[in-house]
Scaffold this motif. Structure first.
Motif, PDB file in Angstrom:
ATOM      1  N   GLN A   1       0.822  -1.212   0.000  1.00  0.00           N
ATOM      2  CA  GLN A   1       0.000   0.000   0.000  1.00  0.00           C
ATOM      3  C   GLN A   1       0.856   1.262   0.000  1.00  0.00           C
ATOM      4  N   ASP A   2       1.911   1.293   0.811  1.00  0.00           N
ATOM      5  CA  ASP A   2       2.767   2.467   0.897  1.00  0.00           C
ATOM      6  C   ASP A   2       3.954   2.296  -0.047  1.00  0.00           C
ATOM      7  N   PRO A   3       4.039   3.092  -1.118  1.00  0.00           N
ATOM      8  CA  PRO A   3       5.137   2.910  -2.083  1.00  0.00           C
ATOM      9  C   PRO A   3       6.512   3.121  -1.462  1.00  0.00           C
ATOM     10  N   ASP A   4       6.579   3.904  -0.395  1.00  0.00           N
ATOM     11  CA  ASP A   4       7.872   4.158   0.235  1.00  0.00           C
ATOM     12  C   ASP A   4       8.436   2.906   0.913  1.00  0.00           C
TER      13      ASP A   4
ATOM     14  N   THR B   1      13.699   9.183  -7.015  1.00  0.00           N
ATOM     15  CA  THR B   1      12.425   8.714  -6.469  1.00  0.00           C
ATOM     16  C   THR B   1      11.880   9.624  -5.382  1.00  0.00           C
ATOM     17  N   HIS B   2      12.770  10.312  -4.661  1.00  0.00           N
ATOM     18  CA  HIS B   2      12.287  11.169  -3.577  1.00  0.00           C
ATOM     19  C   HIS B   2      11.660  12.457  -4.101  1.00  0.00           C
TER      20      HIS B   2
ATOM     21  N   GLU C   1       2.723   9.369  -8.315  1.00  0.00           N
ATOM     22  CA  GLU C   1       3.808   8.890  -9.173  1.00  0.00           C
ATOM     23  C   GLU C   1       4.573   7.760  -8.498  1.00  0.00           C
ATOM     24  N   ARG C   2       4.806   7.881  -7.184  1.00  0.00           N
ATOM     25  CA  ARG C   2       5.509   6.818  -6.468  1.00  0.00           C
ATOM     26  C   ARG C   2       4.702   5.520  -6.492  1.00  0.00           C
ATOM     27  N   LYS C   3       3.385   5.642  -6.386  1.00  0.00           N
ATOM     28  CA  LYS C   3       2.525   4.456  -6.456  1.00  0.00           C
ATOM     29  C   LYS C   3       2.713   3.746  -7.797  1.00  0.00           C
ATOM     30  N   ARG C   4       2.676   4.515  -8.881  1.00  0.00           N
ATOM     31  CA  ARG C   4       2.790   3.907 -10.213  1.00  0.00           C
ATOM     32  C   ARG C   4       4.186   3.344 -10.462  1.00  0.00           C
ATOM     33  N   VAL C   5       5.210   4.003  -9.942  1.00  0.00           N
ATOM     34  CA  VAL C   5       6.574   3.490 -10.101  1.00  0.00           C
ATOM     35  C   VAL C   5       6.744   2.184  -9.325  1.00  0.00           C
ATOM     36  N   ALA C   6       6.145   2.108  -8.139  1.00  0.00           N
ATOM     37  CA  ALA C   6       6.208   0.865  -7.360  1.00  0.00           C
ATOM     38  C   ALA C   6       5.539  -0.275  -8.122  1.00  0.00           C
TER      39      ALA C   6
ATOM     40  N   LEU D   1      -0.744  -8.508  -7.508  1.00  0.00           N
ATOM     41  CA  LEU D   1      -1.538  -8.250  -6.309  1.00  0.00           C
ATOM     42  C   LEU D   1      -1.248  -6.833  -5.831  1.00  0.00           C
ATOM     43  N   LEU D   2      -2.283  -6.025  -5.686  1.00  0.00           N
ATOM     44  CA  LEU D   2      -2.114  -4.620  -5.326  1.00  0.00           C
ATOM     45  C   LEU D   2      -2.884  -4.324  -4.045  1.00  0.00           C
ATOM     46  N   ASP D   3      -2.173  -3.889  -3.015  1.00  0.00           N
ATOM     47  CA  ASP D   3      -2.803  -3.578  -1.733  1.00  0.00           C
ATOM     48  C   ASP D   3      -3.161  -2.088  -1.702  1.00  0.00           C
ATOM     49  N   GLU D   4      -4.444  -1.801  -1.814  1.00  0.00           N
ATOM     50  CA  GLU D   4      -4.966  -0.426  -1.772  1.00  0.00           C
ATOM     51  C   GLU D   4      -4.216   0.512  -2.737  1.00  0.00           C
ATOM     52  N   PRO D   5      -4.187   0.212  -4.030  1.00  0.00           N
ATOM     53  CA  PRO D   5      -3.415   1.049  -4.960  1.00  0.00           C
ATOM     54  C   PRO D   5      -3.977   2.451  -5.154  1.00  0.00           C
ATOM     55  N   THR D   6      -5.255   2.683  -4.817  1.00  0.00           N
ATOM     56  CA  THR D   6      -5.838   4.015  -4.994  1.00  0.00           C
ATOM     57  C   THR D   6      -5.929   4.794  -3.684  1.00  0.00           C
ATOM     58  N   ALA D   7      -5.512   4.197  -2.567  1.00  0.00           N
ATOM     59  CA  ALA D   7      -5.602   4.873  -1.271  1.00  0.00           C
ATOM     60  C   ALA D   7      -4.704   6.109  -1.252  1.00  0.00           C
TER      61      ALA D   7
END
Length: 311
Positions: free
Chosen positions: A89-92, A139-140, A146-151, A164-170
């Protein structure tokens, strides 16, 4: 990417000194289709995704790919992760390289692929997620969307059969949600099976080919309009009924929508409504049968006399 069937069979997961998060949960991921996984916070959605990805071994039950049981050995997990990829869920939690291109290339490089193949996979993944213009960007310096899509691009570069995507739109604004969903559509068109967990019942209804609701440690799976139209199930899962189904059912009751399956999104709902001329004709017909009362025409009705009788 060839389609393969991923499944969880009677999976049980219980953490130390706690109740079972999953208690006999079974889920079949339809090959080449879009599956939305719903449930309240703490229901076990992320736990189930982690089991499906191989990141978590269930206490009981098994995970299968085309009927073969996942073996939680180094060799088994390495093979599984080439077929199934999980995006957190968190791209970071996933981005750590200096630039976007370096981050996306990490997985293919770890497979020991030759450099031309790695470059081809990175270019393909960046294009599918519409982030090619960010390849050299640190990336920072990326926005959250953008970080979501890069992940996701980093997972896509592995060319998995199932994503499998955990909450990709959150946490995304409406524009970023639209971009993310467009990217997922391109991924499916390119040959990936896409599974997305979400709390958004309206998004799930309009986007998914199938939905699965995690509640009380088990999974109920089926057609979106059937599962998300089950008020008793939604109440147990602490989810709201999609507004499109609520409005569509009301319009059907009023005779403004034909009988049959209800529209699943706004565009389909608007398309199903009668044209203005038809609506006016229908209203005229109703008036002929039930003419409006004098009060509704603005005519003042006489008051009853002192005796309380009428005219």
């Amino acid at each position: 990417m060839s389609h393969q069937q991923l499944a969880a069979l009677d999976v049980v997961v219980g953490y130390t000194r706690g109740a079972r998060v999953l208690d006999g949960a079974s889920l079949t991921v339809p090959e080449g289709r879009r599956l939305a996984l719903l449930g309240a916070n703490g229901s076990g959605k992320t736990t189930l995704l982690r089991c499906l990805s191989g990141a978590l071994a269930p206490t009981k039950g098994r995970i299968t790919v085309d009927g073969a049981t996942l073996q939680h050995t180094r060799k088994g997990l390495q093979a599984h992760r080439q077929e199934v990829q999980l995006v957190l869920q968190d791209p970071d939690d996933q981005l750590f390289s200096a630039s976007v291109a370096q981050d996306v290339s990490f997985g293919p490089m770890n497979l020991g692929l030759p450099e031309p193949e790695v470059r081809a996979r990175v270019a393909e993944a960046l294009d599918l997620l519409a982030v090619t213009h960010l390849a050299a960007r640190p990336t920072h310096q990326l926005s959250y969307g953008e970080r979501k899509r890069v992940a996701i691009a980093g997972a896509v570069a592995m060319r998995p059969c199932v994503l499998l995507l955990d909450e990709p739109t959150a946490g995304l604004d409406p524009s970023a949600v639209t971009e993310a969903l467009a990217a997922l559509t391109r991924l499916q068109a390119s040959g990936s099976t896409v599974v997305m967990s979400t709390h958004d019942v309206d998004l799930a209804l309009g986007w998914a080919d199938e939905v699965a609701v995690v509640v009380d440690g088990t999974v109920t799976q089926g057609a979106p309009d059937v599962v998300l139209g089950d008020d008793a199930l939604l109440a147990r899962a602490r989810l709201d009924r999609p507004w499109t189904l609520t409005l569509g059912a009301r319009l059907q009751a009023l005779g403004l929508l034909p009988p049959g399956p209800l529209p699943r999104d706004t565009d389909a709902l608007l398309a199903a409504l009668p044209a203005p001329a038809e609506a006016s004709a229908g209203a005229g017909a109703k008036e002929a049968i039930h003419p409006p009362s004098a009060a509704t025409r603005g005519v003042e009705l006489p008051l009853p006399g002192p005796s309380g009788g009428g005219r």
